[in-house]
Design a protein around this motif. Structure first.
Motif, PDB file in Angstrom:
ATOM      1  N   GLY A 141      21.915 -15.927   2.723  1.00 56.53           N
ATOM      2  CA  GLY A 141      22.041 -14.334   2.454  1.00 56.53           C
ATOM      3  C   GLY A 141      22.170 -13.919   3.715  1.00 56.53           C
ATOM      4  N   PRO A 142      22.384 -12.506   3.766  1.00 59.47           N
ATOM      5  CA  PRO A 142      22.736 -11.434   4.875  1.00 59.47           C
ATOM      6  C   PRO A 142      21.621 -11.352   5.567  1.00 59.47           C
ATOM      7  CG  PRO A 142      22.704 -10.260   2.703  1.00 59.47           C
ATOM      8  CD  PRO A 142      22.581 -11.711   2.362  1.00 59.47           C
ATOM      9  N   THR A 143      21.899 -10.698   6.943  1.00 65.55           N
ATOM     10  CA  THR A 143      20.866 -10.003   7.473  1.00 65.55           C
ATOM     11  C   THR A 143      21.020  -8.535   7.464  1.00 65.55           C
ATOM     12  OG1 THR A 143      20.981 -11.533   9.364  1.00 65.55           O
ATOM     13  CG2 THR A 143      20.198  -9.582   9.882  1.00 65.55           C
ATOM     14  N   VAL A 144      19.652  -8.020   6.934  1.00 67.70           N
ATOM     15  CA  VAL A 144      19.636  -6.473   6.556  1.00 67.70           C
ATOM     16  C   VAL A 144      18.959  -5.908   7.737  1.00 67.70           C
ATOM     17  CG1 VAL A 144      18.894  -5.019   4.660  1.00 67.70           C
ATOM     18  CG2 VAL A 144      19.327  -7.563   4.138  1.00 67.70           C
ATOM     19  N   ILE A 145      19.651  -4.628   8.138  1.00 64.90           N
ATOM     20  CA  ILE A 145      19.041  -3.667   8.991  1.00 64.90           C
ATOM     21  C   ILE A 145      19.023  -2.567   8.115  1.00 64.90           C
ATOM     22  CG2 ILE A 145      19.667  -2.509  10.906  1.00 64.90           C
ATOM     23  CD1 ILE A 145      19.478  -5.575  11.546  1.00 64.90           C
ATOM     24  N   SER A 146      17.411  -2.284   7.992  1.00 71.13           N
ATOM     25  CA  SER A 146      16.994  -1.019   7.277  1.00 71.13           C
ATOM     26  C   SER A 146      16.207  -0.043   8.452  1.00 71.13           C
ATOM     27  CB  SER A 146      15.936  -1.364   6.473  1.00 71.13           C
ATOM     28  OG  SER A 146      14.876  -1.983   6.731  1.00 71.13           O
ATOM     29  N   SER A 245      23.644 -14.124  -5.685  1.00 73.60           N
ATOM     30  CA  SER A 245      24.050 -12.848  -5.370  1.00 73.60           C
ATOM     31  C   SER A 245      23.144 -11.717  -6.002  1.00 73.60           C
ATOM     32  CB  SER A 245      25.462 -12.567  -5.576  1.00 73.60           C
ATOM     33  OG  SER A 245      26.536 -13.170  -5.061  1.00 73.60           O
ATOM     34  N   TRP A 246      23.008 -12.070  -7.281  1.00 65.38           N
ATOM     35  CA  TRP A 246      21.928 -11.063  -8.030  1.00 65.38           C
ATOM     36  C   TRP A 246      20.425 -11.008  -7.371  1.00 65.38           C
ATOM     37  CZ3 TRP A 246      22.572  -7.010 -11.078  1.00 65.38           C
ATOM     38  CH2 TRP A 246      21.332  -6.559 -11.850  1.00 65.38           C
ATOM     39  N   VAL A 247      20.234 -12.111  -7.144  1.00 64.21           N
ATOM     40  CA  VAL A 247      18.755 -12.176  -6.551  1.00 64.21           C
ATOM     41  C   VAL A 247      18.741 -11.580  -5.230  1.00 64.21           C
ATOM     42  CG1 VAL A 247      16.739 -13.685  -5.563  1.00 64.21           C
ATOM     43  CG2 VAL A 247      18.048 -14.184  -7.820  1.00 64.21           C
ATOM     44  N   ASN A 248      19.616 -11.752  -4.304  1.00 64.14           N
ATOM     45  CA  ASN A 248      19.675 -11.071  -2.980  1.00 64.14           C
ATOM     46  C   ASN A 248      20.005  -9.701  -2.833  1.00 64.14           C
ATOM     47  OD1 ASN A 248      19.454 -13.919  -2.183  1.00 64.14           O
ATOM     48  ND2 ASN A 248      21.434 -13.858  -1.163  1.00 64.14           N
ATOM     49  N   LEU A 249      20.708  -9.323  -3.907  1.00 64.65           N
ATOM     50  CA  LEU A 249      21.140  -7.714  -4.013  1.00 64.65           C
ATOM     51  C   LEU A 249      19.751  -7.090  -4.362  1.00 64.65           C
ATOM     52  CD1 LEU A 249      22.957  -5.534  -4.297  1.00 64.65           C
ATOM     53  CD2 LEU A 249      23.251  -6.219  -6.451  1.00 64.65           C
ATOM     54  N   LEU A 250      19.029  -7.731  -5.467  1.00 64.65           N
ATOM     55  CA  LEU A 250      17.738  -6.832  -5.632  1.00 64.65           C
ATOM     56  C   LEU A 250      16.832  -6.863  -4.563  1.00 64.65           C
ATOM     57  CD1 LEU A 250      16.959  -8.351  -9.285  1.00 64.65           C
ATOM     58  CD2 LEU A 250      18.631  -6.158  -8.744  1.00 64.65           C
ATOM     59  N   ALA A 251      16.816  -8.026  -3.761  1.00 66.36           N
ATOM     60  CA  ALA A 251      15.783  -8.074  -2.633  1.00 66.36           C
ATOM     61  C   ALA A 251      16.096  -6.916  -1.801  1.00 66.36           C
ATOM     62  CB  ALA A 251      15.867  -9.429  -2.193  1.00 66.36           C
ATOM     63  N   VAL A 252      17.357  -6.940  -1.275  1.00 67.77           N
ATOM     64  CA  VAL A 252      17.914  -5.721  -0.577  1.00 67.77           C
ATOM     65  C   VAL A 252      17.743  -4.479  -1.022  1.00 67.77           C
ATOM     66  CG1 VAL A 252      19.953  -4.797   0.584  1.00 67.77           C
ATOM     67  CG2 VAL A 252      19.891  -7.281   0.518  1.00 67.77           C
ATOM     68  N   LEU A 253      17.941  -4.116  -2.273  1.00 70.21           N
ATOM     69  CA  LEU A 253      17.641  -2.817  -2.636  1.00 70.21           C
ATOM     70  C   LEU A 253      16.139  -2.503  -2.905  1.00 70.21           C
ATOM     71  CD1 LEU A 253      20.424  -2.626  -5.650  1.00 70.21           C
ATOM     72  CD2 LEU A 253      20.536  -1.694  -3.489  1.00 70.21           C
ATOM     73  N   ASP A 254      15.244  -3.515  -2.852  1.00 71.66           N
ATOM     74  CA  ASP A 254      14.094  -3.319  -3.175  1.00 71.66           C
ATOM     75  C   ASP A 254      13.579  -2.666  -1.913  1.00 71.66           C
ATOM     76  OD1 ASP A 254      13.859  -3.730  -5.775  1.00 71.66           O
ATOM     77  OD2 ASP A 254      13.294  -5.886  -5.367  1.00 71.66           O
ATOM     78  N   ASP A 255      14.082  -2.679  -0.641  1.00 70.05           N
ATOM     79  CA  ASP A 255      13.705  -2.541   0.690  1.00 70.05           C
ATOM     80  C   ASP A 255      13.934  -1.104   0.995  1.00 70.05           C
ATOM     81  OD1 ASP A 255      12.577  -5.063   1.093  1.00 70.05           O
ATOM     82  OD2 ASP A 255      14.383  -5.818   2.158  1.00 70.05           O
ATOM     83  N   ARG A 256      14.889  -0.540   0.076  1.00 68.07           N
ATOM     84  CA  ARG A 256      15.227   1.104   0.234  1.00 68.07           C
ATOM     85  C   ARG A 256      14.141   1.825  -0.386  1.00 68.07           C
ATOM     86  NH1 ARG A 256      19.869   0.556   3.421  1.00 68.07           N
ATOM     87  NH2 ARG A 256      18.923   2.250   4.157  1.00 68.07           N
TER      88      ARG A 256
END
Length: 287
Positions: A141-146, A245-256
């Protein structure tokens, strides 16, 4: 037998060839097919008639050589040690270690040594770790900068990007749709040196992807796209094609935060955010 080298006639011929030099030194012995060779305590050779039970036993040789061993004084232990060493040299490949009998015989009589068990376990663990690393390398998965909207170049460099990569991300030159790409010519889904052909559909499964706060509106639009696909694809098909993709997307959105997502929705409703997907993304076959 299945292999010529295991036929009785072939075994006898090999034994005759191997003992030819010994029989040549024991020409005085007649009336028998094989002869016995031994080493005296003074390290001289002795040749005589071979007898199944004689003083020229493994135990006698140990006494003559002054060697002390623990346990049963059986010559089979020496052969087992040699077979284990052969398995070590061949890195645990039974097909190579069992080169003078069947693999079943090796597994039954020689594969019980502690050293061989440890080696086999190490080989299995190494193979499992290799393929596990391969799997992680492809879908980690990607690197997320929040954080705040004002992401600067120094912050990106501190997270592992080179100065040029950080500058290109800030300038928007590596924007792939739902994320930015560290190197679109070195993606795990395309050949090295070729421009990634699966962006932005697979960016959420790619190790080269970098998601910045400014990507949130596109991520919400991509979530709508996947939600539509969930309604037209059977669950197994969706899981196979889009599960990661779905699992990673939900993980990214949960951090916002809810405030951040609400602000991103306002950008979408105002027409300030769009998601450009390839034409083929709008057609899915449930197969």
């Amino acid at each position: 037998m299945d292999w010529p080298r295991r036929e009785a006639s072939a075994v006898v011929r090999q034994l005759l060839d191997m003992t030819a030099r010994v029989r040549a030194k024991a020409s005085h012995i007649t009336g028998t097919l094989f002869v016995a060779a031994a080493v005296r305590g003074d390290y001289t050779s002795e040749f005589g008639t071979w007898k199944p039970v004689s003083r020229n036993s493994f135990s006698s040789w140990l006494d003559a050589m002054g060697i002390e061993i623990k346990g049963d004084r059986h010559i089979g232990r020496l052969r087992k040690s040699v077979k284990v060493e052969k398995a070590i040299v061949t890195e645990g490949r039974i097909s190579d270690a069992a080169d003078d009998h069947t693999e079943e015989a090796f597994a039954s009589h020689y594969a019980q040594g502690t050293t061989l068990r440890i080696l086999s376990g190490r080989t299995i663990t190494t193979a499992q770790q290799h393929w596990f690393d391969k799997a992680l390398d492809r879908v980690d998965g990607p690197t997320v900068i929040s954080g705040p909207e004002d992401i600067d170049q120094k912050l990106l460099e501190d997270t592992g990007l080179s100065p040029q990569e950080a500058e290109d991300l800030i300038a928007g030159q590596l924007d792939m749709g739902v994320s930015h790409c560290k190197n679109p010519y070195q993606g795990p889904f395309s050949r090295p040196g070729e421009l990634c052909a699966v962006a932005p559909l697979r960016c959420l499964e790619c190790r080269n992807a970098w998601i910045l706060p400014s990507n949130l509106p596109q991520l919400l639009l991509f979530k709508r796209h996947l939600e539509r696909l969930r309604t037209v694809l059977a669950p197994p098909a969706f899981e196979r094609l889009w599960g990661q993709s779905w699992v990673n997307l939900l993980a990214v959105l949960d951090d916002r935060t809810p405030e951040e997502r609400a602000q991103a929705l306002k950008h979408i409703e105002a027409g300030q955010a769009v998601l450009d997907l390839p034409l083929a993304a709008n057609t899915e076959f449930d197969a």
